[in-house]
Motif scaffolding. Structure first.
Motif, PDB file in Angstrom:
ATOM      1  N   ILE A  17      -0.261  -2.259   9.748  1.00  0.00           N
ATOM      2  CA  ILE A  17       1.100  -3.154   8.483  1.00  0.00           C
ATOM      3  C   ILE A  17       0.015  -3.263   7.814  1.00  0.00           C
ATOM      4  O   ILE A  17      -1.337  -3.541   7.501  1.00  0.00           O
ATOM      5  N   ILE A  18       0.274  -3.081   6.521  1.00  0.00           N
ATOM      6  CA  ILE A  18      -0.139  -3.301   4.946  1.00  0.00           C
ATOM      7  C   ILE A  18       0.288  -4.368   4.402  1.00  0.00           C
ATOM      8  O   ILE A  18       1.681  -4.317   3.790  1.00  0.00           O
ATOM      9  N   CYS A  19      -0.497  -5.400   4.004  1.00  0.00           N
ATOM     10  CA  CYS A  19       0.278  -6.385   3.519  1.00  0.00           C
ATOM     11  C   CYS A  19      -0.279  -6.560   1.975  1.00  0.00           C
ATOM     12  O   CYS A  19      -1.802  -6.482   2.612  1.00  0.00           O
ATOM     13  N   ASP A  45      -9.565  -6.375   5.504  1.00  0.00           N
ATOM     14  CA  ASP A  45      -9.730  -6.453   4.145  1.00  0.00           C
ATOM     15  C   ASP A  45      -9.970  -5.084   3.956  1.00  0.00           C
ATOM     16  O   ASP A  45     -11.285  -4.185   4.031  1.00  0.00           O
ATOM     17  N   LEU A  46      -8.983  -4.499   2.475  1.00  0.00           N
ATOM     18  CA  LEU A  46      -9.401  -3.264   1.729  1.00  0.00           C
ATOM     19  C   LEU A  46      -9.309  -3.690   0.946  1.00  0.00           C
ATOM     20  O   LEU A  46      -7.929  -3.961  -0.106  1.00  0.00           O
ATOM     21  N   PRO A  47      -9.787  -3.753  -0.302  1.00  0.00           N
ATOM     22  CA  PRO A  47      -9.615  -3.859  -2.029  1.00  0.00           C
ATOM     23  C   PRO A  47      -8.576  -2.586  -2.150  1.00  0.00           C
ATOM     24  O   PRO A  47      -8.518  -2.124  -2.595  1.00  0.00           O
ATOM     25  N   TRP A  48      -8.108  -3.631  -3.451  1.00  0.00           N
ATOM     26  CA  TRP A  48      -6.527  -3.236  -3.424  1.00  0.00           C
ATOM     27  C   TRP A  48      -6.868  -1.967  -4.663  1.00  0.00           C
ATOM     28  O   TRP A  48      -7.099  -2.232  -6.084  1.00  0.00           O
ATOM     29  N   ASN A  49      -7.074  -0.693  -4.814  1.00  0.00           N
ATOM     30  CA  ASN A  49      -7.053   0.318  -5.705  1.00  0.00           C
ATOM     31  C   ASN A  49      -6.233   1.238  -5.931  1.00  0.00           C
ATOM     32  O   ASN A  49      -6.302   1.918  -6.665  1.00  0.00           O
ATOM     33  N   MET A  50      -4.819   0.348  -6.139  1.00  0.00           N
ATOM     34  CA  MET A  50      -3.489   0.770  -7.101  1.00  0.00           C
ATOM     35  C   MET A  50      -2.665   1.799  -6.102  1.00  0.00           C
ATOM     36  O   MET A  50      -2.782   3.259  -6.214  1.00  0.00           O
ATOM     37  N   ASP A  51      -3.786   2.104  -4.741  1.00  0.00           N
ATOM     38  CA  ASP A  51      -3.078   3.497  -3.879  1.00  0.00           C
ATOM     39  C   ASP A  51      -2.606   3.322  -2.632  1.00  0.00           C
ATOM     40  O   ASP A  51      -3.725   2.873  -1.961  1.00  0.00           O
ATOM     41  N   PHE A  52      -1.187   3.527  -2.612  1.00  0.00           N
ATOM     42  CA  PHE A  52      -0.878   2.939  -0.983  1.00  0.00           C
ATOM     43  C   PHE A  52      -1.362   3.888  -0.368  1.00  0.00           C
ATOM     44  O   PHE A  52      -1.030   3.549   0.870  1.00  0.00           O
ATOM     45  N   SER A  53      -1.505   5.510  -0.731  1.00  0.00           N
ATOM     46  CA  SER A  53      -1.836   6.583   0.559  1.00  0.00           C
ATOM     47  C   SER A  53      -3.359   5.379   0.999  1.00  0.00           C
ATOM     48  O   SER A  53      -3.436   5.893   2.605  1.00  0.00           O
ATOM     49  N   GLU A  54      -4.100   5.219   0.083  1.00  0.00           N
ATOM     50  CA  GLU A  54      -5.587   4.954   0.341  1.00  0.00           C
ATOM     51  C   GLU A  54      -4.946   3.968   1.670  1.00  0.00           C
ATOM     52  O   GLU A  54      -6.119   3.679   2.930  1.00  0.00           O
ATOM     53  N   ALA A  55      -4.583   2.773   1.610  1.00  0.00           N
ATOM     54  CA  ALA A  55      -3.970   1.879   2.056  1.00  0.00           C
ATOM     55  C   ALA A  55      -3.426   2.631   4.018  1.00  0.00           C
ATOM     56  O   ALA A  55      -4.355   2.263   4.470  1.00  0.00           O
ATOM     57  N   VAL A 101      -3.309  -4.973  10.493  1.00  0.00           N
ATOM     58  CA  VAL A 101      -3.163  -5.132   9.661  1.00  0.00           C
ATOM     59  C   VAL A 101      -3.956  -5.370   8.381  1.00  0.00           C
ATOM     60  O   VAL A 101      -5.266  -5.746   8.595  1.00  0.00           O
ATOM     61  N   VAL A 102      -3.612  -4.649   6.990  1.00  0.00           N
ATOM     62  CA  VAL A 102      -4.706  -4.041   6.330  1.00  0.00           C
ATOM     63  C   VAL A 102      -4.223  -4.723   5.273  1.00  0.00           C
ATOM     64  O   VAL A 102      -3.187  -4.573   4.375  1.00  0.00           O
ATOM     65  N   ASP A 103      -5.088  -6.269   4.863  1.00  0.00           N
ATOM     66  CA  ASP A 103      -4.934  -7.029   3.983  1.00  0.00           C
ATOM     67  C   ASP A 103      -5.505  -6.522   2.506  1.00  0.00           C
ATOM     68  O   ASP A 103      -6.275  -5.915   2.194  1.00  0.00           O
TER      69      ASP A 103
END
Length: 340
Positions: free
Chosen positions: A153-155, A200-210, A178-180
């Protein structure tokens, strides 16, 4: 039936205990509870049934008891019920198929295959036998272990809808990830409460990356991909578990699920218990093998279809009457706005 609501369930149970609840209403309520996964409450109903009801509906009630025992991991009780009833409907292909499913969930694969073959023989030339042939083909693999499934789950800032998503996969998935991507609310704390592995994953405007990051961290054979505003709806606990046990390991496949929303948000049991309240919006591969070659592509409209095509991966469609994905319409509007 049109007037029964969820908040009437306990009143119906009390009426059953006092001997005044009609049999038809009680069995309708138990069927609803089974479909909704409320197994503990369903067990209270079954424990209160008059003995002459059990004689009349012996096979139906026995199957309900087996499902409740399996859901509660009471495998010994499940076996005892099966041993008592497995010779009572040798000419009923549906009951024979269900016996095969029950024994499969008890890890008795040889016994399961025997009942699937008996059901197949009783169906003759029926069109309803193709899935049984698939069951038997996969059982021939005999991998020696159960396939495993990770729910990913990506959130971000999803504390309102995340509990529903997590609750829908607890007990069905072997692992929850869960990837936040930068929550400022209590999303991560909620995920921890449900036993999820949180990253935790920094948001890079890339849903595929998450999504690819989540797959990378998973440890199971297969991955179920969900959004935080979605929940897995399995109308049949046994069918979902059977599907999971039969996930092919030697020749992996991807599985397409229907994604949509409810036409009417209601607690009327006749609506919740029927299949006509679901509006399918899209079908998408949501259960995929965990393989390094499979990657999501696209920053916003992310998709894994191209990657599946490159590998010539077999893709199977799961019936929405058994398992599908529901999403929260209002939460989805917020998610779309965030993408924009």
């Amino acid at each position: 039936y049109l007037l029964i609501r969820k908040d009437h369930v306990l009143t119906i149970l009390q009426g059953l205990k006092e001997g005044i609840a009609p049999r038809s209403i009680v069995m309708f309520t138990v069927n609803y509870l089974m479909r909704m996964g409320e197994f503990e409450l369903a067990q209270q109903f079954l424990a209160s049934l008059p003995q002459h009801w059990e004689i009349r509906d012996d096979l139906v009630i026995s199957q309900m008891k087996v499902i409740i025992y399996l859901a509660g991991q009471d495998l010994s009780s499940a076996r005892q019920v099966l041993e008592r009833c497995k010779t009572k409907a040798e000419n009923d292909p549906l009951f024979l198929e269900n016996l095969g499913k029950f024994y499969l969930l008890l890890d008795e694969r040889t016994e399961a295959a025997d009942f699937f073959r008996k059901s197949l023989d009783k169906l003759g030339e029926s069109d309803e036998k193709s899935h049984l042939k698939s069951f038997l083909d996969i059982l021939k693999e005999n991998p020696g272990r159960r396939p495993t499934l990770t729910a990913c789950i990506i959130c971000r800032d999803e504390e309102e809808c995340l509990p529903k998503a997590l609750k829908s996969v607890v007990g069905l998935a072997d692992e929850i990830i869960v990837v936040d991507t930068g929550s400022c609310d209590g999303s991560k704390e909620i995920a921890n409460q449900f036993g999820a592995r949180v990253f935790d994953l920094p948001w890079n405007m890339d849903f595929s990356e998450a999504r690819n990051f989540a797959i990378q961290e998973a440890t199971s054979d297969y991955v179920l991909m969900l959004d935080a505003d979605e929940c897995l709806y399995s109308a049949n606990f046994v069918d979902f578990q059977v599907m999971k046990r039969l996930l092919p390991l030697q020749e992996p496949s991807a599985f397409v699920l229907s994604v949509g929303h409810l036409k009417i948000e209601t607690d009327w049991m006749n609506v919740l218990n029927s299949g006509g309240n679901f509006i399918r919006e899209v079908e998408a591969p949501r259960i995929i093998p965990r393989m390094p070659e499979l990657r999501y592509e696209g920053k916003v409209d992310e998709s894994i279809s191209e990657s599946l095509a490159k590998l010539n991966m077999p893709i199977l469609i799961l019936p929405e009457r058994q398992v599908r994905i529901h999403h929260d319409v209002l939460a989805r509007e917020k998610r779309v706005a965030r993408k924009l």
